[in-house]
Design a protein around this motif. Structure first.
Motif, PDB file in Angstrom:
ATOM      1  N   GLU A   1      -0.310  34.017  -8.313  1.00 26.61           N
ATOM      2  CA  GLU A   1       0.730  34.789  -7.638  1.00 26.61           C
ATOM      3  C   GLU A   1       0.256  35.314  -6.279  1.00 26.61           C
ATOM      4  O   GLU A   1       1.049  35.855  -5.512  1.00 26.61           O
ATOM      5  CB  GLU A   1       1.210  35.934  -8.529  1.00 26.61           C
ATOM      6  N   PHE A   2      -1.034  35.142  -5.992  1.00 28.22           N
ATOM      7  CA  PHE A   2      -1.605  35.630  -4.735  1.00 28.22           C
ATOM      8  C   PHE A   2      -2.129  34.519  -3.840  1.00 28.22           C
ATOM      9  O   PHE A   2      -2.079  34.639  -2.623  1.00 28.22           O
ATOM     10  CB  PHE A   2      -2.731  36.633  -5.026  1.00 28.22           C
ATOM     11  N   VAL A   3      -2.664  33.465  -4.455  1.00 25.05           N
ATOM     12  CA  VAL A   3      -3.227  32.348  -3.684  1.00 25.05           C
ATOM     13  C   VAL A   3      -2.878  31.036  -4.388  1.00 25.05           C
ATOM     14  O   VAL A   3      -2.560  31.017  -5.578  1.00 25.05           O
ATOM     15  CB  VAL A   3      -4.768  32.456  -3.539  1.00 25.05           C
ATOM     16  N   THR A   4      -2.970  29.948  -3.644  1.00 26.70           N
ATOM     17  CA  THR A   4      -2.771  28.629  -4.233  1.00 26.70           C
ATOM     18  C   THR A   4      -3.952  28.310  -5.136  1.00 26.70           C
ATOM     19  O   THR A   4      -5.107  28.449  -4.738  1.00 26.70           O
ATOM     20  CB  THR A   4      -2.652  27.569  -3.125  1.00 26.70           C
ATOM     21  N   VAL A   5      -3.651  27.902  -6.353  1.00 27.36           N
ATOM     22  CA  VAL A   5      -4.671  27.532  -7.334  1.00 27.36           C
ATOM     23  C   VAL A   5      -4.579  26.026  -7.550  1.00 27.36           C
ATOM     24  O   VAL A   5      -3.489  25.476  -7.712  1.00 27.36           O
ATOM     25  CB  VAL A   5      -4.454  28.311  -8.660  1.00 27.36           C
ATOM     26  N   ASP A   6      -5.729  25.367  -7.550  1.00 29.44           N
ATOM     27  CA  ASP A   6      -5.762  23.913  -7.667  1.00 29.44           C
ATOM     28  C   ASP A   6      -5.841  23.417  -9.103  1.00 29.44           C
ATOM     29  O   ASP A   6      -5.402  22.311  -9.400  1.00 29.44           O
ATOM     30  CB  ASP A   6      -6.954  23.375  -6.872  1.00 29.44           C
ATOM     31  N   ALA A   7      -6.427  24.216 -10.000  1.00 27.64           N
ATOM     32  CA  ALA A   7      -6.581  23.794 -11.394  1.00 27.64           C
ATOM     33  C   ALA A   7      -6.636  25.038 -12.278  1.00 27.64           C
ATOM     34  O   ALA A   7      -6.957  26.139 -11.804  1.00 27.64           O
ATOM     35  CB  ALA A   7      -7.847  22.956 -11.569  1.00 27.64           C
ATOM     36  N   PHE A   8      -6.318  24.848 -13.554  1.00 28.04           N
ATOM     37  CA  PHE A   8      -6.303  25.946 -14.524  1.00 28.04           C
ATOM     38  C   PHE A   8      -7.158  25.560 -15.721  1.00 28.04           C
ATOM     39  O   PHE A   8      -7.027  24.455 -16.246  1.00 28.04           O
ATOM     40  CB  PHE A   8      -4.869  26.208 -15.005  1.00 28.04           C
ATOM     41  N   ILE A   9      -8.009  26.486 -16.155  1.00 26.67           N
ATOM     42  CA  ILE A   9      -8.764  26.305 -17.392  1.00 26.67           C
ATOM     43  C   ILE A   9      -8.254  27.376 -18.344  1.00 26.67           C
ATOM     44  O   ILE A   9      -8.519  28.561 -18.160  1.00 26.67           O
ATOM     45  CB  ILE A   9     -10.289  26.463 -17.181  1.00 26.67           C
ATOM     46  N   HIS A  10      -7.481  26.951 -19.332  1.00 28.22           N
ATOM     47  CA  HIS A  10      -6.873  27.885 -20.280  1.00 28.22           C
ATOM     48  C   HIS A  10      -7.871  28.302 -21.349  1.00 28.22           C
ATOM     49  O   HIS A  10      -8.864  27.629 -21.595  1.00 28.22           O
ATOM     50  CB  HIS A  10      -5.657  27.233 -20.949  1.00 28.22           C
ATOM     51  N   GLY A  11      -7.566  29.401 -22.010  1.00 34.45           N
ATOM     52  CA  GLY A  11      -8.371  29.873 -23.129  1.00 34.45           C
ATOM     53  C   GLY A  11      -8.821  31.300 -22.920  1.00 34.45           C
ATOM     54  O   GLY A  11      -8.955  31.777 -21.803  1.00 34.45           O
ATOM     55  N   CYS A  12      -9.043  31.974 -24.021  1.00 38.02           N
ATOM     56  CA  CYS A  12      -9.486  33.362 -23.995  1.00 38.02           C
ATOM     57  C   CYS A  12     -10.608  33.549 -25.023  1.00 38.02           C
ATOM     58  O   CYS A  12     -10.366  33.993 -26.129  1.00 38.02           O
ATOM     59  CB  CYS A  12      -8.326  34.305 -24.288  1.00 38.02           C
ATOM     60  N   PRO A  13     -11.798  33.203 -24.595  1.00 37.04           N
ATOM     61  CA  PRO A  13     -12.158  32.513 -23.363  1.00 37.04           C
ATOM     62  C   PRO A  13     -12.051  31.009 -23.558  1.00 37.04           C
ATOM     63  O   PRO A  13     -11.958  30.521 -24.680  1.00 37.04           O
ATOM     64  CB  PRO A  13     -13.622  32.924 -23.158  1.00 37.04           C
TER      65      PRO A  13
END
Length: 178
Positions: free
Chosen positions: A137-149
């Motif tokens: 929501e603040f910067v362009t993100v190129d990839a996402f790594i999901h999980g907690c953690p």
């Protein structure tokens, strides 16, 4: 020259960095493939320029985080939301259903053992934003790594793909949230 990699910790619990360390002996292999140029697990004070891959753990929860996110984006080829707090806000955003003043009163006054007062010195304690929000929501993100953690295997896969100039494409098993 080896790719330059950074890891950053914003508003989160450091669980993603603990999973990064859970790569165990694979960290030695990664060290042969990359240079770690900034991280909370290394004693580097200034975020560098010309970073190839930056993994960002945690939600943007303070004014300081927002400024740092902008600096990271400006100086990184690839920015990766690292874990569910960076991806969705997750646990860090649990405070979002309450007005900020109530959060501050509860944290610094109602639950204080000594000297109950809301800190106003934002040079030593970051000024909270009204809501904790995901990084994209603040910067362009190129990839996402999901999980907690995320698991060490997810991190290993993503970092290796990015180091080879490819966007990580996860199987459906890694696309769920923690």
């Amino acid at each position: 020259m080896k790719p330059r990699v950074a890891t950053v910790w914003l508003g989160g619990c450091s669980g993603c960095h603990m999973s990064f360390l859970d790569m165990d002996e694979r960290l030695i292999e990664l060290a042969d493939k990359m240079d770690l140029v900034y991280s909370p697990i290394a004693d580097i004070k200034q975020f560098p320029v010309d970073v190839d891959v930056t993994l960002v753990e945690g939600a943007v929860a303070s004014v300081e985080h927002e400024e740092f996110a902008l600096q990271i984006r400006k100086n990184s080829r690839y920015v990766v939301s690292f874990g569910d707090c960076a991806t969705t806000g997750n646990v860090t955003a649990m405070r979002n259903h309450m007005p900020l003043q109530e959060v501050l009163e509860r944290s610094y006054v109602a639950l204080a053992d000594h000297s109950p007062q809301i800190p106003r010195d934002h040079q030593s304690i970051a000024e909270l934003m009204p809501q904790a929000r995901p990084l994209h929501e603040f910067v362009t993100v190129d990839a996402f790594i999901h999980g907690c953690p995320p698991t060490a295997d997810q991190i290993w896969f993503a970092v290796n793909e990015l180091l080879q100039g490819r966007m990580p494409a996860y199987s459906h098993v890694y696309l769920r949230y923690g």
